[in-house]
Enzyme design. Structure first.
Site, PDB file in Angstrom:
ATOM      1  N   ALA A   1     -20.974  11.216 -21.655  1.00  0.00           N
ATOM      2  CA  ALA A   1     -20.055  11.705 -20.847  1.00  0.00           C
ATOM      3  C   ALA A   1     -20.619  13.029 -20.244  1.00  0.00           C
ATOM      4  O   ALA A   1     -20.431  13.309 -18.528  1.00  0.00           O
ATOM      5  CB  ALA A   1     -18.826  11.283 -21.120  1.00  0.00           C
TER       6      ALA A   1
ATOM      7  N   THR B   1      -8.713   8.391 -34.508  1.00  0.00           N
ATOM      8  CA  THR B   1      -7.938   8.312 -33.208  1.00  0.00           C
ATOM      9  C   THR B   1      -9.135   8.426 -32.210  1.00  0.00           C
ATOM     10  O   THR B   1      -9.495   9.239 -31.495  1.00  0.00           O
ATOM     11  CB  THR B   1      -6.610   8.619 -33.004  1.00  0.00           C
ATOM     12  OG1 THR B   1      -6.362   8.775 -34.550  1.00  0.00           O
ATOM     13  CG2 THR B   1      -5.855   8.706 -31.816  1.00  0.00           C
TER      14      THR B   1
ATOM     15  N   CYS C   1     -39.696  31.573 -26.995  1.00  0.00           N
ATOM     16  CA  CYS C   1     -38.707  33.565 -26.788  1.00  0.00           C
ATOM     17  C   CYS C   1     -36.917  33.034 -26.888  1.00  0.00           C
ATOM     18  O   CYS C   1     -36.099  33.752 -27.404  1.00  0.00           O
ATOM     19  CB  CYS C   1     -39.071  34.375 -26.017  1.00  0.00           C
ATOM     20  SG  CYS C   1     -40.485  34.226 -26.055  1.00  0.00           S
TER      21      CYS C   1
END
Lengths: 389, 212
Positions: free
Chosen positions: A198, A239, A327
């Site tokens: 998202a 949850t 780098c």
């Protein structure tokens, strides 16, 4: 002046998303709770989930909400490790996959899988013939990204999907960079599964999606990464990230209205940017230019100079970009993507990715070219590799 | 050092406004000595040009292809060498990466390998000066104890490899083949490598000034 040109890394929150998050904040209930506080939260999420489902053209029952695309990718690949084989299973991925696929595939390899990295052509595209030639009777999975994150090249995923289907091989698509850029209808596409993140489409970090075609039937073939709850059809415990889902839903509704307009604007800005760079800065290579690209991505190699020093000087002018140079990470290995299309370390070390988004303007592009000209000219003037025009 | 930018203020200053870089073509500078090290494929390359007067470095110019710390460290080296009327050749020859890093006030540990190049390029330029003038370099390259007798790998070789990122035994062995013949030196070599790794990489930023 601050110019953010790193939208392939992450995007700023859409104003509608900010509003949706703010509006959702009082709904702290656990959607699994039976009481009113829980029910209110659950109720409020319905429309968000519907927006996600509509935007990606996939039925709710084929969607698994996850924490990010890396998780979605891990679920699919690692599921193949949990199956029993009486042969050495073979998987094919493209050589330019995101590390979330590449490293996970290598983990499978270290656990006994046979892994093939499909090379790309010099335009940064995996050819269908290449995949065809790599398929063996032991091939159980093909995973190819829809749009490459570094150079923006669009891969022939629909063709590969049809081929995989014909050969009865599971086909997974990392669709992260396509989301919000290419209209998607998963139910009409020949993909067995796909992952979405998202935060690449103006919603916050920490929320993603895994799409699995006919999930109800397929469920037994797949293994959850997180056990311990009934959420997402019992397949992904934990949850729900309720605020994340609300935000993701809001991003989907907003983009379904404005994606076309954003697309046109980004293309115009990107083309103007590349035209000016090509005219005003010598010795450059636009990586992947000859293939179909995500319209907001421009990856350019500036010869004779190194990417981190370009990035940091632009940063001090308020411009945010990214580089394929080694780098920037402190390792000695530059971008595997630029290496895959050129096998040229210098080209990779000097590459910069500019990725535009819905908030960018023509003025941003012009300011960036102005500062870029200055930066490139200065770094070339002190480079022992640069011998003048 | 604690800045939210990638490097400290002093590195930033040397990166944004470097000193003593050569603006034009090396041929037009007419150097007394010239040295180049590194390669574009590795992402870092440095060229040092010197003018010598009365046994001292009278002028020092450079060109660098590389990241911000590579550019800053060459600029810092040029200042270090030109301070107080220019370093004597033998002192200049003995400049170490530690001196450059200390002059910059520390570099991120994963960036040390970049600045190792500056001193090497300077040594090459001084060697070139002696060669051009048919002189012998009075400084013998420091004798370093040999660790792997079979393949002639010295303590200094190990130190350089660690600075260039060989922080585990496999990488060191891949690069030097150390301990792959009789294998007797392995334990000692691993200990020497571990000491260097601890010295350079135990903190996120390596600053020799803060070493105990």
């Amino acid at each position: 002046m601050r110019v953010y040109l790193d939208n392939n890394a992450t995007t700023p929150l859409h104003p509608d998303v900010i509003k949706a998050i703010t509006d959702f904040l009082p709904y702290y209930g656990n959607p699994s709770s039976l009481h009113e506080t829980g029910r209110d939260a659950k109720e409020k999420l319905y429309s968000s989930i519907n927006s996600i489902s509509e935007f990606f053209g996939c039925p709710r029952e084929d969607m698994i909400i996850t924490s990010c695309a890396s998780e979605s990718n891990n679920i699919i690949l690692k599921s193949f490790m949990n199956k029993k084989y009486d042969f050495r299973p073979h998987i094919i991925i493209s050589a330019i996959e995101h590390p979330a696929i590449l490293e996970t595939a290598k983990y499978l390899e270290s656990n006994g899988f046979d892994l093939s990295l499909a090379p790309v052509n010099e335009d940064g595209v995996v050819e269908i013939e290449t995949i065809k030639n790599l398929i063996k009777k032991e091939t159980v999975l093909i995973s190819v990204m829809w749009v490459n994150n570094e150079i923006g090249t669009v891969q022939p995923v629909e063709e590969i999907g049809r081929l995989a289907k014909e050969k009865n091989i599971f086909f997974h698509v990392d669709a992260v960079q396509a989301a919000g850029s290419i209209p998607i209808s998963f139910k009409d596409l020949p993909f067995d599964s796909a992952s979405i993140s998202a935060h690449k489409m103006y919603a916050p970090k920490g929320i993603g999606l895994l799409y699995v075609k006919n999930f109800a039937k397929r469920k037994k073939e797949l293994t959850p990464l997180i056990h311990g709850g009934h959420q997402e059809g019992g397949f992904r415990a934990g949850t729900e990230n309720t605020i994340g889902i609300a935000a993701f839903g809001a991003a989907c509704s907003a983009l379904s209205k404005e994606m076309e307009k954003n697309h046109a604007q980004e293309e115009k800005i990107r083309d103007h940017f590349e035209d000016r760079v090509q005219k005003e800065i010598p010795h450059i290579i636009i990586n992947g230019k000859n293939s179909k690209r995500k319209v907001s991505t421009s990856n350019i190699t500036f010869k004779y100079i190194e990417g981190e020093s370009i990035l940091l000087r632009l940063d001090l002018h308020g411009i945010s970009v990214s580089t394929g140079s080694a780098c920037s990470t402190g390792s000695l290995d530059p971008s595997h993507v630029i290496m895959a299309l050129s096998d040229d370390k210098e080209r990779a070390h000097g590459s910069i990715r500019f990725s535009f988004g819905r908030e960018n303007t023509m003025a941003d592009a012009d300011y960036t070219v102005d500062k870029l000209k200055e930066t490139v000219a200065f770094l070339r003037s002190i480079s022992p590799l640069y011998k003048g025009e | 050092m604690d800045t939210n930018w990638a490097y400290n203020e002093n590195v930033k200053k040397h990166f944004m406004t470097p000193k003593n870089m050569l603006a034009g073509a090396p041929e037009d500078y007419h150097a007394d000595g010239e040295g180049s090290v590194g390669s574009p494929a590795c992402g870092d390359m440095m060229m040092v040009l010197i003018k010598v007067k009365d046994g001292r470095i009278a002028d020092f110019k450079w060109k660098t292809f590389g990241c911000a710390s590579a550019i800053a460290s060459t600029s810092a080296l040029s200042e270090l060498v030109l301070e107080n009327g220019g370093m004597k050749l033998d002192d200049a020859y003995r400049v170490t990466p530690e001196q450059i890093i200390a002059y910059l006030g520390g570099l991120p540990a994963n960036k040390i390998h970049c600045s190792v190049l500056g001193d090497k390029a300077l040594q090459a330029a001084i060697d070139d000066y002696y060669k051009k003038n048919n002189l012998t370099n009075p400084i013998k390259k420091a004798e370093s104890p040999i660790v792997c007798q079979c393949l002639n790998v010295s303590e200094e070789d190990i130190r350089m490899e660690v600075l260039e990122g060989a922080t585990n035994w496999e990488t060191l062995q891949e690069r030097t083949k150390i301990g792959t013949v009789c294998g007797k030196c392995q334990e000692n070599a691993k200990q020497i490598q571990a000491n260097f790794v601890k010295r350079y990489y135990s903190e996120k930023t390596y600053n020799p000034d803060k070493e105990a």
